[in-house]
Scaffold this active site. Structure first.
Site: not given
Ligand code: OKP
Ligand code: ZN
Length: 343
Positions: A118, A160, A196, A198, A285, A324
């Site tokens: 992505e 990441h 976060d 993620h 997020d 986001y």
């Molecule tokens: C980065 B951080 C939407 C899904 C995108 C990647 C997410 C990255 C998150 N196209 N997947 O941890 O906020």
């Molecule tokens: Zn994230």
């Protein structure tokens, strides 16, 4: 609280993010920073500084040299190859293929150093990633010099990124740089707390076999959420790092009542580990209206989370990660900082 941020982040703004088979305007966009800055000012947090130049020696000590060369030259190599779009990876070394041989061809190299497609690279991505790392480094320097806490308004984010891979909007692992810097300044043990939404796969990977840097992450369960292939509760570290990783994967719809219990457990583990300094991977997020996440935290919950983090009583470097829901990213981020400061 001292805040560090560089306008150079603007140089990273791909037009396209691969999302559901479409190229959409990236969720991780420059205006996120504007919302955070505006809220900081609104709340009287005005000690906002440009970072010093990046400490390249520290970045080289953390990262694979081939990876750094790749990031620095990727755009020029891509253009020289005759490609006309932004850099997006399309071929990857996967199961039963050669994992340790970076190709010469730029299209191959991109896949070799990429963990998720992505994330596009453009002209300026390298400079922006360096400036983001520089903010983390300057914030950490302030804490080492005696500040109780500092906030690195990093963009692009970092958690990441591994020592040799980009993806998930990240290129250089800002939180890992901060943790290493705190260690180098004399802290015997350091902890990274990643709130976060993620999983911080990059940070976990970097410290997985080390006992001196504890890593705790609260995140969407890998069965359901990016980065999908790491972040299970049974990943607890290896070798010297055995027991120094703590993952708290949670299901879609998780409310603050449950999330905050995981936070308290992560905090207790950090305390028990004997950390002398803390890095917070501060993504917001987990917010209920985040467009790419699935937890249900509301804005006041972030204030409460900041309060709970402060109970550790540790010198703390906050590094911005995700968030986001553009209208709320400033409020939620600053709420954590104000909760921490006891406002
Ligand atoms: C980065 B951080 C939407 C899904 C995108 C990647 C997410 C990255 C998150 N196209 N997947 O941890 O906020
Ligand atoms: Zn994230």
């Amino acid at each position: 609280m001292r805040i560090f941020y560089s306008e150079t982040h603007r140089r990273h703004f791909p037009q396209g993010e691969l999302n559901g088979g479409e190229l959409v305007t990236p969720f991780e966009r420059p205006s996120r920073v504007e919302y955070v800055l505006a809220r900081l000012k609104e709340r009287g947090l005005t000690d906002i500084n440009a970072p010093d130049a990046p400490d390249m020696a520290a970045i080289r000590a953390l990262c694979d040299p081939g990876y750094l060369d790749f990031l620095e030259t990727a755009w020029d190599d891509w253009v020289a190859e005759g490609f006309r779009g932004e850099i997006i990876a399309a071929s990857f070394p996967v199961r039963r293929m050669q994992m340790g041989r970076p190709p010469r061809n730029i299209d191959g190299k991109v896949g070799y150093y990429c963990l998720a497609a992505e994330t596009a690279i453009t002209n300026g991505t390298w400079e922006a990633a360096l400036s983001s790392a520089a903010s983390a480094q300057s914030a950490t320097r302030a804490v080492i010099a005696g500040e109780k806490a500092a906030f690195a308004l990093c963009r692009p984010p970092g958690h990441h990124a591994t020592a040799d891979m980009y993806g998930g909007y990240c290129f250089l692992n800002n939180a890992a740089l901060a943790a290493e810097q705190l260690r180098a300044s004399g802290a015997g043990k350091v902890a990274v707390l990643d709130i976060d939404f993620h999983h911080g796969n990059g940070t976990q990977d970097i410290f997985y076999d080390r006992g001196d840097v504890f890593f705790a992450s609260l995140h969407g369960a890998p069965e359901d959420a990016f980065p999908y292939f790491l972040g299970y509760a049974d990943e607890t570290g290896t070798g010297d790092g055995d027991g120094a990783t703590a993952n708290f994967p949670m299901a879609p719809g998780t409310p603050y009542s449950e999330w905050s219990q995981a936070l308290d457990q992560a905090i207790a583990r950090i305390r028990a580990h004997g950390a002398e300094a803390l890095v917070v991977s501060l993504g917001v997020d987990a917010y209920k209206d985040d467009p790419i996440s699935f937890f249900k935290l509301d804005s006041p919950d972030f204030t409460d989370a900041g309060r709970r983090i402060a109970t550790l009583g540790l010198p703390t470097v906050f590094c911005m990660e995700g968030g986001y829901a553009i209208e709320a990213v400033g409020i939620n981020t600053v709420n954590v900082l104000e909760g921490f400061e006891g406002a």
